[in-house]
Structures are given as structure tokens and as C-alpha cells.
Scaffold this motif. Structure first.
Motif, PDB file in Angstrom:
ATOM      1  N   GLU A   1       0.827  -1.209   0.000  1.00  0.00           N
ATOM      2  CA  GLU A   1       0.000   0.000   0.000  1.00  0.00           C
ATOM      3  C   GLU A   1       0.861   1.258   0.000  1.00  0.00           C
ATOM      4  OE1 GLU A   1      -3.129   2.300  -0.538  1.00  0.00           O
ATOM      5  OE2 GLU A   1      -3.248   0.112  -0.538  1.00  0.00           O
ATOM      6  N   VAL A   2       1.981   1.223   0.717  1.00  0.00           N
ATOM      7  CA  VAL A   2       2.897   2.368   0.719  1.00  0.00           C
ATOM      8  C   VAL A   2       3.407   2.631  -0.693  1.00  0.00           C
ATOM      9  CG1 VAL A   2       5.147   3.211   1.532  1.00  0.00           C
ATOM     10  CG2 VAL A   2       3.585   2.083   3.131  1.00  0.00           C
ATOM     11  N   ILE A   3       3.863   1.589  -1.361  1.00  0.00           N
ATOM     12  CA  ILE A   3       4.419   1.742  -2.703  1.00  0.00           C
ATOM     13  C   ILE A   3       3.317   2.170  -3.687  1.00  0.00           C
ATOM     14  CG2 ILE A   3       5.658   0.607  -4.596  1.00  0.00           C
ATOM     15  CD1 ILE A   3       6.982   0.881  -1.442  1.00  0.00           C
ATOM     16  N   ARG A   4       2.151   1.556  -3.588  1.00  0.00           N
ATOM     17  CA  ARG A   4       1.033   1.901  -4.469  1.00  0.00           C
ATOM     18  C   ARG A   4       0.639   3.371  -4.293  1.00  0.00           C
ATOM     19  NH1 ARG A   4      -1.588  -2.406  -4.512  1.00  0.00           N
ATOM     20  NH2 ARG A   4      -2.283  -2.330  -2.360  1.00  0.00           N
TER      21      ARG A   4
ATOM     22  N   ARG B   1       3.263   5.564  -5.918  1.00  0.00           N
ATOM     23  CA  ARG B   1       3.191   5.425  -7.379  1.00  0.00           C
ATOM     24  C   ARG B   1       1.943   6.098  -7.943  1.00  0.00           C
ATOM     25  NH1 ARG B   1       7.713   5.474  -7.910  1.00  0.00           N
ATOM     26  NH2 ARG B   1       9.032   3.682  -7.781  1.00  0.00           N
ATOM     27  N   ASP B   2       0.788   5.855  -7.321  1.00  0.00           N
ATOM     28  CA  ASP B   2      -0.475   6.407  -7.833  1.00  0.00           C
ATOM     29  C   ASP B   2      -0.460   7.931  -7.887  1.00  0.00           C
ATOM     30  OD1 ASP B   2      -1.450   3.852  -8.108  1.00  0.00           O
ATOM     31  OD2 ASP B   2      -2.855   3.969  -6.417  1.00  0.00           O
ATOM     32  N   ARG B   3       0.278   8.548  -6.990  1.00  0.00           N
ATOM     33  CA  ARG B   3       0.338  10.011  -6.950  1.00  0.00           C
ATOM     34  C   ARG B   3       1.578  10.586  -7.631  1.00  0.00           C
ATOM     35  NH1 ARG B   3      -2.685   7.867  -3.664  1.00  0.00           N
ATOM     36  NH2 ARG B   3      -4.522   8.838  -2.747  1.00  0.00           N
ATOM     37  N   GLY B   4       2.402   9.707  -8.161  1.00  0.00           N
ATOM     38  CA  GLY B   4       3.603  10.166  -8.863  1.00  0.00           C
ATOM     39  C   GLY B   4       4.554  10.923  -7.960  1.00  0.00           C
TER      40      GLY B   4
END
Length: 151
Positions: A47-50, A53-56
Motif C-alpha cells: 500500500e505504501v508503494i502503491r 506510485r499512484d500520486r507520482g
């Protein structure tokens, strides 16, 4: 007396890079909540990585590096001086508008394993407090203003 090994929990590859420091701050916010219940779930780390990544928020850092950062910080946060690690990591980016990201990330990590533990709630409260009261980073360089009294 502080042990040099613990003065900088993550090696910043470009010390002047606020982007790198911001990524570490985001990762530590997630790691703090993940370790709060004494069991780090892979879904919390994911979840941390996602979120990042999702917010660039750290496009220049590979997923592998983010995973390694998370694992290293999660381990450090199990040490007695974990509060110093959090403060030392957040202080360099205290002038950046990261507070809302740090809080949202911490809340998402707490909910990631579908079991929000009371210690995770406490970790989120600590992050909220730190983002409000952490001393702002001092400006260094020619534009810095001195507040020292002149003689």
C-alpha cells in the motif's frame, strides 16, 4: 551520545535532493503505522508503494528501492529510539507540503490489512502532531536570513 550508525537511517543518494528526502518521509510514515501493531503485513508495504506510485510522488525511485527503504525503516522503527528516526526523517522536509500525503498514506496503511489496531491509530495521531509542530527546516545559503542579534 548518538551512534553514527543511527544518525541517518536511510542513505540519501543525493543529499541535496528534497525529492529523495520526501520519498523517505512518505515511506517512514507508512512504516510507522505498519509496525505499530507489531506485525508488518506485505499488504501494508504494498500500500505504501502503491500510494507513492499512484500520486507520482517519487517517479525517480524504483519499486525495488522503495521496498528496500520500507523494510529498512520498518526494522529501525522497532528499535527503542524509533521516535528520533521519525523526527530526523521528517525534519528535512518540514517545509514541503507533504502533511496531507503523510496522513492519508498512514490511514491507508492502517486500513490495508482490514484491521485497524489501536496502536496504528496512535501512530497516525503521532504523525498528525509531528506534521503540525515539527520545527521548520532552516534555510541554508545566500538567501538565509540570520535572526541572531547584531553586536
Amino acid at each position: 551520545m548518538s551512534d553514527a550508525k543511527y544518525s541517518n537511517p536511510i542513505e540519501i543518494t543525493e543529499p541535496s535532493s528534497l525529492n529523495e528526502q520526501a520519498a523517505v518521509a512518505l515511506v517512514i510514515a507508512g512504516a510507522l503505522v505498519a509496525v505499530a501493531d507489531r506485525r508488518v503485513s506485505p499488504v501494508e508495504r504494498d500500500e505504501v508503494i502503491r500510494f507513492i506510485r499512484d500520486r507520482g510522488l517519487a517517479p525517480h525511485i524504483s519499486d525495488e528501492r522503495l521496498f528496500a527503504m520500507f523494510d529498512e525503516l520498518a526494522e529501525r522503527l522497532e528499535e527503542p529510539d524509533f521516535a528520533n528516526v521519525v523526527i530526523d526523517t521528517l525534519r528535512p522536509v518540514s517545509n514541503m507540503p507533504l502533511s496531507s500525503h503523510l496522513i492519508e498514506l498512514s490511514e491507508r496503511v492502517a486500513a490495508a490489512d482490514e484491521d485497524v489496531h489501536p496502536h496504528e491509530v496512535q501512530a497516525i495521531k503521532l504523525l498528525r502532531l509531528l506534521t503540525q509542530v515539527l520545527p521548520r527546516a532552516k534555510q541554508v545559503g545566500p538567501g538565509a536570513v540570520s535572526t541572531a542579534p547584531k553586536e
